[in-house]
Design a protein around this motif. Structure first.
Motif, PDB file in Angstrom:
ATOM      1  N   ARG A   1      12.896   7.349   4.185  1.00 36.03           N
ATOM      2  CA  ARG A   1      13.782   5.916   4.782  1.00 36.03           C
ATOM      3  C   ARG A   1      14.257   5.180   3.401  1.00 36.03           C
ATOM      4  O   ARG A   1      15.564   5.064   3.567  1.00 36.03           O
ATOM      5  CB  ARG A   1      12.936   5.298   5.104  1.00 36.03           C
ATOM      6  N   LEU A   2      13.628   5.533   2.023  1.00 37.22           N
ATOM      7  CA  LEU A   2      14.793   5.321   1.759  1.00 37.22           C
ATOM      8  C   LEU A   2      16.095   5.757   1.323  1.00 37.22           C
ATOM      9  O   LEU A   2      17.042   5.362   1.078  1.00 37.22           O
ATOM     10  CB  LEU A   2      13.921   5.331  -0.068  1.00 37.22           C
TER      11      LEU A   2
ATOM     12  N   LYS B   1       5.746  -1.052  11.339  1.00 35.03           N
ATOM     13  CA  LYS B   1       5.626  -1.719   9.842  1.00 35.03           C
ATOM     14  C   LYS B   1       4.927  -2.528   9.932  1.00 35.03           C
ATOM     15  O   LYS B   1       4.855  -3.954  10.551  1.00 35.03           O
ATOM     16  CB  LYS B   1       7.020  -1.995   9.221  1.00 35.03           C
TER      17      LYS B   1
ATOM     18  N   ARG C   1      -3.967   3.999   2.703  1.00 35.31           N
ATOM     19  CA  ARG C   1      -3.814   4.835   2.292  1.00 35.31           C
ATOM     20  C   ARG C   1      -4.529   5.876   1.379  1.00 35.31           C
ATOM     21  O   ARG C   1      -5.402   5.425   0.372  1.00 35.31           O
ATOM     22  CB  ARG C   1      -2.241   4.840   1.261  1.00 35.31           C
TER      23      ARG C   1
ATOM     24  N   VAL D   1      18.663   4.793   4.059  1.00 33.12           N
ATOM     25  CA  VAL D   1      18.989   3.390   3.785  1.00 33.12           C
ATOM     26  C   VAL D   1      19.980   4.012   2.212  1.00 33.12           C
ATOM     27  O   VAL D   1      21.527   3.432   2.525  1.00 33.12           O
ATOM     28  CB  VAL D   1      18.242   2.714   2.538  1.00 33.12           C
TER      29      VAL D   1
ATOM     30  N   PRO E   1       4.012   4.005  -1.463  1.00 34.71           N
ATOM     31  CA  PRO E   1       4.480   5.178  -2.610  1.00 34.71           C
ATOM     32  C   PRO E   1       4.737   3.044  -3.680  1.00 34.71           C
ATOM     33  O   PRO E   1       5.340   2.945  -2.936  1.00 34.71           O
ATOM     34  CB  PRO E   1       5.334   5.051  -2.328  1.00 34.71           C
TER      35      PRO E   1
ATOM     36  N   ALA F   1      12.395   0.967  -5.187  1.00 29.77           N
ATOM     37  CA  ALA F   1      13.051   0.667  -5.063  1.00 29.77           C
ATOM     38  C   ALA F   1      13.034   1.211  -3.048  1.00 29.77           C
ATOM     39  O   ALA F   1      13.132   0.391  -1.992  1.00 29.77           O
ATOM     40  CB  ALA F   1      13.751   1.929  -4.525  1.00 29.77           C
ATOM     41  N   ILE F   2      11.629   1.452  -2.861  1.00 34.02           N
ATOM     42  CA  ILE F   2      10.758   1.361  -1.740  1.00 34.02           C
ATOM     43  C   ILE F   2      10.800   0.620  -0.882  1.00 34.02           C
ATOM     44  O   ILE F   2      10.393  -0.384  -0.344  1.00 34.02           O
ATOM     45  CB  ILE F   2      10.473   2.787  -1.378  1.00 34.02           C
TER      46      ILE F   2
ATOM     47  N   THR G   1      13.153  -2.050   0.597  1.00 33.80           N
ATOM     48  CA  THR G   1      13.760  -1.676   1.506  1.00 33.80           C
ATOM     49  C   THR G   1      12.562  -1.683   2.702  1.00 33.80           C
ATOM     50  O   THR G   1      13.268  -2.388   3.613  1.00 33.80           O
ATOM     51  CB  THR G   1      13.780  -0.196   1.158  1.00 33.80           C
ATOM     52  N   LEU G   2      11.109  -2.101   2.071  1.00 33.48           N
ATOM     53  CA  LEU G   2      10.893  -2.633   3.536  1.00 33.48           C
ATOM     54  C   LEU G   2      10.412  -3.853   3.373  1.00 33.48           C
ATOM     55  O   LEU G   2      10.613  -4.174   4.916  1.00 33.48           O
ATOM     56  CB  LEU G   2       9.451  -1.926   3.163  1.00 33.48           C
ATOM     57  N   TYR G   3      10.069  -4.579   2.691  1.00 33.90           N
ATOM     58  CA  TYR G   3      10.101  -6.118   2.797  1.00 33.90           C
ATOM     59  C   TYR G   3      10.562  -7.450   1.296  1.00 33.90           C
ATOM     60  O   TYR G   3      10.830  -6.512   0.565  1.00 33.90           O
ATOM     61  CB  TYR G   3       8.525  -6.416   2.854  1.00 33.90           C
ATOM     62  N   SER G   4      10.238  -8.015   1.629  1.00 31.87           N
ATOM     63  CA  SER G   4      10.438  -8.884   0.601  1.00 31.87           C
ATOM     64  C   SER G   4       9.518  -8.659  -0.972  1.00 31.87           C
ATOM     65  O   SER G   4      10.266  -9.146  -1.957  1.00 31.87           O
ATOM     66  CB  SER G   4      10.360 -10.453   1.192  1.00 31.87           C
TER      67      SER G   4
ATOM     68  N   PRO H   1       3.575  11.070   0.398  1.00 29.02           N
ATOM     69  CA  PRO H   1       4.563   9.276   1.353  1.00 29.02           C
ATOM     70  C   PRO H   1       5.421  10.063   1.738  1.00 29.02           C
ATOM     71  O   PRO H   1       6.957   9.381   1.236  1.00 29.02           O
ATOM     72  CB  PRO H   1       4.284   8.196   0.047  1.00 29.02           C
TER      73      PRO H   1
ATOM     74  N   ASP I   1       0.929  -1.103  -0.062  1.00 33.73           N
ATOM     75  CA  ASP I   1       0.303   0.138  -0.258  1.00 33.73           C
ATOM     76  C   ASP I   1       0.717   1.431   0.401  1.00 33.73           C
ATOM     77  O   ASP I   1       0.802   2.380  -0.133  1.00 33.73           O
ATOM     78  CB  ASP I   1      -0.863  -0.367   1.022  1.00 33.73           C
TER      79      ASP I   1
ATOM     80  N   SER J   1      10.516  -8.616   7.576  1.00 32.86           N
ATOM     81  CA  SER J   1      10.888  -7.915   6.807  1.00 32.86           C
ATOM     82  C   SER J   1      10.195  -8.638   5.389  1.00 32.86           C
ATOM     83  O   SER J   1      10.405  -8.192   3.706  1.00 32.86           O
ATOM     84  CB  SER J   1      12.130  -7.771   6.176  1.00 32.86           C
ATOM     85  N   GLY J   2      10.163 -10.154   5.337  1.00 35.70           N
ATOM     86  CA  GLY J   2      10.183 -11.282   4.599  1.00 35.70           C
ATOM     87  C   GLY J   2      10.799 -11.974   4.122  1.00 35.70           C
ATOM     88  O   GLY J   2      10.651 -13.627   3.657  1.00 35.70           O
TER      89      GLY J   2
ATOM     90  N   ASP K   1       8.002   7.390   3.437  1.00 37.81           N
ATOM     91  CA  ASP K   1       8.543   6.095   3.031  1.00 37.81           C
ATOM     92  C   ASP K   1       9.747   7.271   2.087  1.00 37.81           C
ATOM     93  O   ASP K   1      10.763   5.927   1.809  1.00 37.81           O
ATOM     94  CB  ASP K   1       7.207   5.928   1.882  1.00 37.81           C
ATOM     95  N   PHE K   2       9.445   8.194   1.637  1.00 41.50           N
ATOM     96  CA  PHE K   2      10.584   8.327  -0.119  1.00 41.50           C
ATOM     97  C   PHE K   2      12.193   8.673   1.920  1.00 41.50           C
ATOM     98  O   PHE K   2      12.872   8.238   1.352  1.00 41.50           O
ATOM     99  CB  PHE K   2      10.524   9.324  -0.518  1.00 41.50           C
TER     100      PHE K   2
END
Lengths: 305, 443
Positions: B428-429, B336, B362, B432, A123, A127-128, A131-134, B422, A121, B89-90, B425-426
């Protein structure tokens, strides 16, 4: 009145002449020599400023070509061999011919092959998401489908297919600049040797999980069974980390590996239909070029786990 | 006038649904999966193998460096396998699967509920016990506590701050801990003061927990050097730097650690874990987790063994509600979302929040209207709209000079943005990418 005009004109002329003399000497003193060939090379380049050569634009590439004096590690993927031989003529050397390449997306995890396990859900950016999950399916190696590659392409050569949810490369437009290769966080896109009639054979999978795990998450995953490796007579196929890879420089497009692949992970593209051999189940004999493989059951066989 | 931090901050709806629910001990799971990397720093190294018999509290993975932490078995039983397993994170992470048999505890652990308040250890012994017990910051950042308690050379801790703020909406585990284990917490504070060699400790509690303030003030009154400060309710006051600013008025410089202004901050749950580790010889293998949400049948606070799956916790709180849209690891501001519920509870899991579908979605993103609300709410004094744009355009070098690494990821900017951008989100990217850039410069 006339004397005022005369004096003004005279004074200004003298200042002009003096400035010209000073400027002449300053220009001589601070003269920067620039190789005229840089300009010539730049004109010979396509001017796309895509960065595919690894330099910041065509000008920087031209400077590198002239200053190095040789073209061993320098290649403009957009212009290809024609441009490079033009550049070589300007520099008075001979350019090495390189095979033209084209971008290939190595994931076939379409919606029907790879069931979604969750819904992202955030953006719309690979790339985002990465970095969050798989990812939104069971496969952590597969395409995230947010289209960072599409955004990165300066040549309008890659687009998302709304049906499959995967990006597709337009071979006509692709110049192999490598922008999408760098943009993909899952390193799914590879630059492969361009073949006559845009024919391609490649393992459309990057899943390095063990066979059972890979198969559970995606019906067309490479399970690393190494059947294709045994079948290939040209040593073009290697297996590493439960994943087969076909070297496009060695592959002769014989298509034997395609028929032995149990999961249809190897894709053939732009080939004429096969002659159907009687009493043998054709693995893939469609009339059109294969774009989406035949769906098979997502249930893993117990023997594979 | 109550104290608080100066710049920025928001006040989201508190929704502390489980504040009145006493901490319950969750039934033992049948199997557990204990990841070896539950902290910031190097993952621990597994020292058990398949078939090994384990007791509760036995060391199963050894810390592999200074910034790392030991991992102990949370159950008794047999090691099923040492393999990769699911992670928030999966991506698969190494861990230890254990089949639970009975509940046999290591004999050295004092299982009685009696308060043990006399301290007969010196600073080094306390630190060693904390390090051996594998204690990490339980507020969510999971920074190894022993590292925090050993200031680098040339720096001296002057004041110990105990973080009882719990500014995240919904979460109540620290609140319950203060109400139910206040006496133990005071002993924990004294232990930490001794370990750090400081003579002053302050417990900061937000004013929306008057019962906890009353209880802790009453207990602290018996000790001269421990004080309780009620704080104005403002998110993100639980952030280390914000708490230091609120309580002491000192500002941690950009890029520096709290110790540079002489402050060390520990959270309530960590302080309790320190008490248990030092006084009761009990390593860190269980923690209190809030399971909550507006549609959850029984929002509760559970004491769970590390390695229990999230699904078991949700089941204990009345099961997954029908219209569940999102399951969040932590609170609504910083947490998260889980990709599935078969993920184990780790040392950093402070809460599980279940959001109904319509709240979880969202809203549509609109263009930035330059209202500068994000700038005014940023507690770190950054310009979130600018950081987002730079991150979107991948200008990492400029992002670094704009101090993106100072961002504490509190989410106030995204919360307040009227255009639903967002921002976090950006950012955080960007963090990283800039983090990787900074690391790549080091030889």
């Amino acid at each position: 009145m006339t004397t005022i005009i005369l004096y003004t004109v005279l004074t200004l002329s003298i200042i002009g002449v003096l400035s010209a003399i000073i400027l002449y000497f300053v220009a001589q003193k601070f003269k920067v020599y620039e190789d005229p060939r840089i300009g010539q090379v730049e004109t010979a380049l396509p001017g796309a400023n895509c960065g595919g050569c690894g330099f910041a634009g065509c000008r920087a590439f031209a400077e590198a070509c002239v200053s190095k004096g040789e073209l061993a590690d320098l290649f403009c993927p957009v212009g290809g061999n024609d441009t490079m031989s033009g550049v070589a003529d300007i520099l008075g050397i001979v350019a090495e011919k390189k095979d033209p390449r084209v971008a290939v997306v190595r994931c076939n995890g379409t919606c029907e092959h790879r069931p979604k396990t969750n819904f992202f859900d955030g953006p719309v950016s690979c790339a985002i998401a990465s970095t969050l999950y798989s990812g939104d399916t069971g496969c952590q190696y597969g395409c995230l489908g947010c289209g960072d590659c599409v955004v990165s392409c300066d040549f309008d050569a890659i687009h998302m297919n709304p049906v499959t949810g995967l990006p597709e490369v337009d071979d006509e437009k692709c110049v192999a600049c490598g922008a999408c290769v760098r943009a993909c966080p899952k390193t799914l896109i590879e630059l492969r040797k361009k073949r006559p009639k845009d024919r391609k054979i490649y393992v459309s999978c990057r899943n390095q999980d063990k066979g059972g795990v890979a198969r559970k998450s995606c019906a067309v995953a490479c399970i690393g069974c190494s059947k294709c490796e045994k079948e290939c007579k040209f040593d073009a196929i290697t297996i590493a980390n439960n994943l087969a890879f076909i070297d496009s420089d060695k592959c002769t497009l014989c298509r034997k590996c395609v028929s032995v692949c149990p999961t249809n992970a190897i894709i053939e593209y732009n080939f004429p239909p096969r002659k159907v051999v009687v009493a043998e189940q054709p693995v893939s004999a469609p009339e059109k070029p294969i774009e989406v493989m035949v769906p098979i059951s997502t249930e893993p066989k117990s023997s594979e786990i | 006038m109550l104290k608080t931090f100066k710049i920025g901050g928001v006040h989201p709806a508190e929704n502390k649904l489980s504040a009145s629910k006493a901490i319950e001990v969750l039934a033992l799971p049948k199997t557990v999966f204990i990841p070896v990397g539950q902290h910031i720093g190097a993952p621990a190294e597994a020292i058990v193998k398949k078939g090994d018999k384990l007791m509760v509290g036995q060391l199963i993975a050894k810390s592999s460096g200074f910034v790392s932490a030991n991992i102990h078995s949370s159950v008794s039983g047999t090691v099923k396998k040492v393999e990769t397993g699911p992670d928030t994170s999966g991506y698969p992470k190494m861990g230890i699967y254990i089949d639970v048999e009975d509940d046999i505890w290591d004999e050295q652990i004092d299982r009685s509920a009696d308060l043990k308040s006399e301290i007969n250890l010196d600073s080094a012994a306390i630190l060693a016990k904390i390090q051996n017990a594998g204690i990490v910051g339980l507020g969510g950042a999971t920074f190894p506590t022993h590292v925090k308690l050993m200031p680098p050379k040339g720096m001296k801790a002057e004041v110990l701050l105990i973080n009882g703020v719990e500014c995240e909406p919904y979460l109540t585990s620290d609140h319950r801990m203060m109400l139910e284990h206040g006496e133990e917490l005071i002993v924990g504070v004294k232990l930490l003061m001794l370990a750090l060699n400081v003579d002053k400790a302050t417990i900061g509690i937000e004013n929306n927990k008057p019962d906890a303030i009353a209880k802790m003030s009453g207990l602290a009154a018996r000790h001269k050097n421990i004080s309780v400060i009620p704080l104005k309710v403002k998110y993100p006051q639980g952030g280390e730097k914000q708490l230091i600013k609120a309580v002491t008025g000192r500002e941690v410089p950009s890029g520096a650690l709290p110790i540079s202004v002489g402050a060390v901050v520990t959270n309530i749950a960590t302080t309790f874990a320190v008490y248990e580790a030092v006084q009761k010889n009990k390593p860190l293998f269980e923690r209190v987790v809030t399971v909550t949400g507006k549609t959850v049948k029984n929002p509760s606070n559970f004491k769970v063994r590390i390695g229990t799956t999230v699904s078991e916790l949700i089941e204990a709180a009345g099961g997954l509600p029908e219209n569940c849209g999102k399951i969040i690891n932590g609170g609504p501001m910083m947490g998260k979302a889980f990709a599935n519920t078969e993920i184990p509870v780790s040392k950093g899991t402070s809460g599980i929040l279940i959001m109904p579908e319509k709240e979880a979605k969202r809203s549509e993103t609109m263009p930035c209207i330059r209202c500068s609300r994000c700038v005014s709410v940023c507690p770190m004094g950054l310009e979130p709209f600018l950081l987002m744009t730079l991150s979107e355009r991948q200008v990492w070098e400029q992002l670094e000079t704009e101090k993106v690494m100072d961002c504490i990821e509190c989410g106030s900017c995204s919360y307040t943005c009227p255009a639903n951008r967002p921002l976090l989100d950006f950012i955080r990217l960007g963090k990283v990418k800039v983090g990787a850039l900074i690391r790549s410069r080091k030889p």
